[in-house]
Scaffold this motif. Structure first.
Motif, PDB file in Angstrom:
ATOM      1  N   LEU A 252       5.702   0.545   2.266  1.00 48.09           N
ATOM      2  CA  LEU A 252       4.505   0.568   2.856  1.00 48.09           C
ATOM      3  C   LEU A 252       3.786  -1.049   2.803  1.00 48.09           C
ATOM      4  N   THR A 253       3.358  -1.328   1.594  1.00 50.34           N
ATOM      5  CA  THR A 253       2.758  -2.767   1.256  1.00 50.34           C
ATOM      6  C   THR A 253       3.587  -4.050   1.213  1.00 50.34           C
ATOM      7  N   LYS A 254       4.852  -3.639   1.124  1.00 53.19           N
ATOM      8  CA  LYS A 254       5.851  -4.905   1.213  1.00 53.19           C
ATOM      9  C   LYS A 254       5.737  -5.625  -0.177  1.00 53.19           C
ATOM     10  N   ASP A 302      -3.184   4.695   4.583  1.00 56.10           N
ATOM     11  CA  ASP A 302      -2.245   3.738   4.621  1.00 56.10           C
ATOM     12  C   ASP A 302      -2.400   2.276   5.011  1.00 56.10           C
ATOM     13  N   GLU A 303      -3.323   2.268   5.943  1.00 54.33           N
ATOM     14  CA  GLU A 303      -3.787   0.896   6.613  1.00 54.33           C
ATOM     15  C   GLU A 303      -4.843   0.340   5.436  1.00 54.33           C
ATOM     16  N   SER A 306      -2.113  -1.010   2.572  1.00 54.09           N
ATOM     17  CA  SER A 306      -1.594  -2.379   3.124  1.00 54.09           C
ATOM     18  C   SER A 306      -2.525  -3.445   3.075  1.00 54.09           C
ATOM     19  N   LYS A 310      -2.369  -6.836   0.798  1.00 57.92           N
ATOM     20  CA  LYS A 310      -2.306  -8.391   1.501  1.00 57.92           C
ATOM     21  C   LYS A 310      -3.266  -9.175   0.632  1.00 57.92           C
TER      22      LYS A 310
END
Length: 419
Positions: A252-254, A302-303, A306, A310
């Motif tokens: 999800l977040t990378k 989820d947004e 994320s 970032k």
């Protein structure tokens, strides 16, 4: 996206290469697409240069043995009436051959000359054919004149096979040399059988061309098979890299996942212990995230996760490490960072999330999404264990939440120090 683009392009190239292999099997010697054709001839030429370099000293030894045998043989078979003239021509022929081979080696060996290797190879073959034709056909001993035909044929074949130059270019070189040699012999009124000499010169050119074409056909198939293997290797490497990336990162977040964090913590902790330098560990938790999920839905949740991930990445140094520890919790490792430095990083992260201004009507501390941060610092002490370090950072986060959330709390490994 970049991974998918690279993979799609490689798959496309592999399919095209497979088609080329099928076409080569049906009709050998077909020309490749322009870029691949250029790559093939560059590789073919490079292989020829490599062979000349690799076998130079073996060639010198063989040429020396041939020279000794030929000089000895020529001494006995030369007509005594023309001994001086014919023997000098014989020596000049051997010296000329050595000059041509040595020049070819220089252009193959020295980096500054390599770009001109193909031109030098064609020039040397042209010169060798013309000069050796004159040297061998102007002798008076009849046996030498017969021997000339074999020498000229060998020069042609060696030119086609050993130089790595394109067969068509070498064909033009050979035909031009044949024309010049015939004109020279006729102009100088050297007694020759024009029909036989023409057959030797032109016939050797054609034979050399056919041999080199057959060899190049085989080389083309090998090149395609090797190219296919390289494409497959690149595809497998990309798949392996992507699998490794997926195993080490949160989808999800990378950012890195907990498993990778555990591995990095081991490494960073041991390095800090060895070098006796500070290592800070920061725990971050999204305040009232369950309430946010229940009210706004999991997609919005989820947004938020994320966006916060970032913000954390953008707020730390390239040498720092961030991972998603689980759910709405993140961890950050700050090597060579004391308490004041860690507090500065924590403040940057806190303000970055604050600037996102994500509405959170269910929060009990603010109208927007907020975070709680807790951290501790390891200073390389020998009596402190990794588990103590991790536990104290977790306790700092718990204390920040206990004191009302939406704040930063520092807990040292020595309980009496609190910032």
């Amino acid at each position: 996206m970049e991974y998918k683009y690279k993979l799609a392009k490689l798959q496309y190239d592999k399919e095209k290469n497979e088609e080329l292999i099928k076409r080569q099997r049906k009709r050998a010697g077909q020309v490749f697409p322009k870029q691949l054709e250029v790559e093939f001839w560059q590789q073919h030429l490079e292989q020829a240069r490599h062979n000349i370099n690799q076998y130079f000293w073996s060639g010198v030894l063989i040429y020396f043995i041939i020279t000794v045998l030929m000089i000895t043989g020529d001494y006995w078979i030369i007509d005594r009436n023309f001994f001086k003239h014919d023997f000098i021509h014989s020596l000049l022929g051997l010296v000329n051959g050595a000059f041509c081979l040595l020049t070819l080696f220089f252009f193959a060996h020295y980096k500054i000359l390599r770009p001109y290797y193909a031109y030098a190879a064609m020039a040397m073959i042209f010169w060798a054919i013309v000069s050796m034709t004159w040297l061998t056909m102007t002798v008076h001993t009849e046996v030498f004149r017969h021997q000339a035909m074999m020498i000229i044929s060998m020069i042609y074949i060696m030119g086609f096979v050993l130089t790595g130059v394109k067969p068509f270019h070498m064909l033009l070189t050979g035909l031009m040399a044949a024309v010049v040699a015939m004109i020279m012999l006729l102009t100088l009124y050297i007694p020759i059988d024009v029909m036989v000499m023409g057959r030797v010169l032109v016939g050797s050119t054609v034979v050399g061309f056919l041999i080199s074409k057959m060899l190049c056909t085989r080389e083309r198939m090998i090149f395609l098979v090797m190219h296919q293997a390289r494409l497959s290797e690149k595809i497998n490497r990309i798949h392996a890299e992507e699998l490794l990336h997926l195993s080490q990162h949160d989808a999800l977040t990378k950012v890195s996942n907990r498993r990778t964090f555990d591995e990095m913590l081991d490494s960073y902790f041991e390095q800090a212990r060895h070098d006796e330098v500070p290592l800070s560990l920061l725990f971050i938790d999204v305040d009232f995230f369950k309430k946010y999920n229940d009210h706004y839905g999991h997609q919005k949740g989820d947004e938020v996760i994320s966006a916060i991930a970032k913000s954390i990445k953008d707020s730390i140094r390239h040498m720092d490490f961030v991972a998603r520890y689980g759910g709405e919790e993140f961890v950050v490792l700050l090597p060579e960072t004391d308490a004041h430095g860690a507090y500065a990083v924590a403040s940057n992260i806190f303000k970055a999330v604050e600037r996102l201004a994500i509405p959170h009507s269910q929060s009990l501390v603010d109208s927007n999404v907020t975070i709680s941060l807790g951290f501790t610092v390891y200073k390389g002490e020998a009596d402190i264990f990794k588990s103590d370090f991790l536990q104290r950072a977790d306790q700092a986060l718990y204390r920040a939440k206990q004191l009302g959330r939406n704040q930063i709390y520092y807990h040292t490994l020595q309980v009496e120090e609190v910032l």
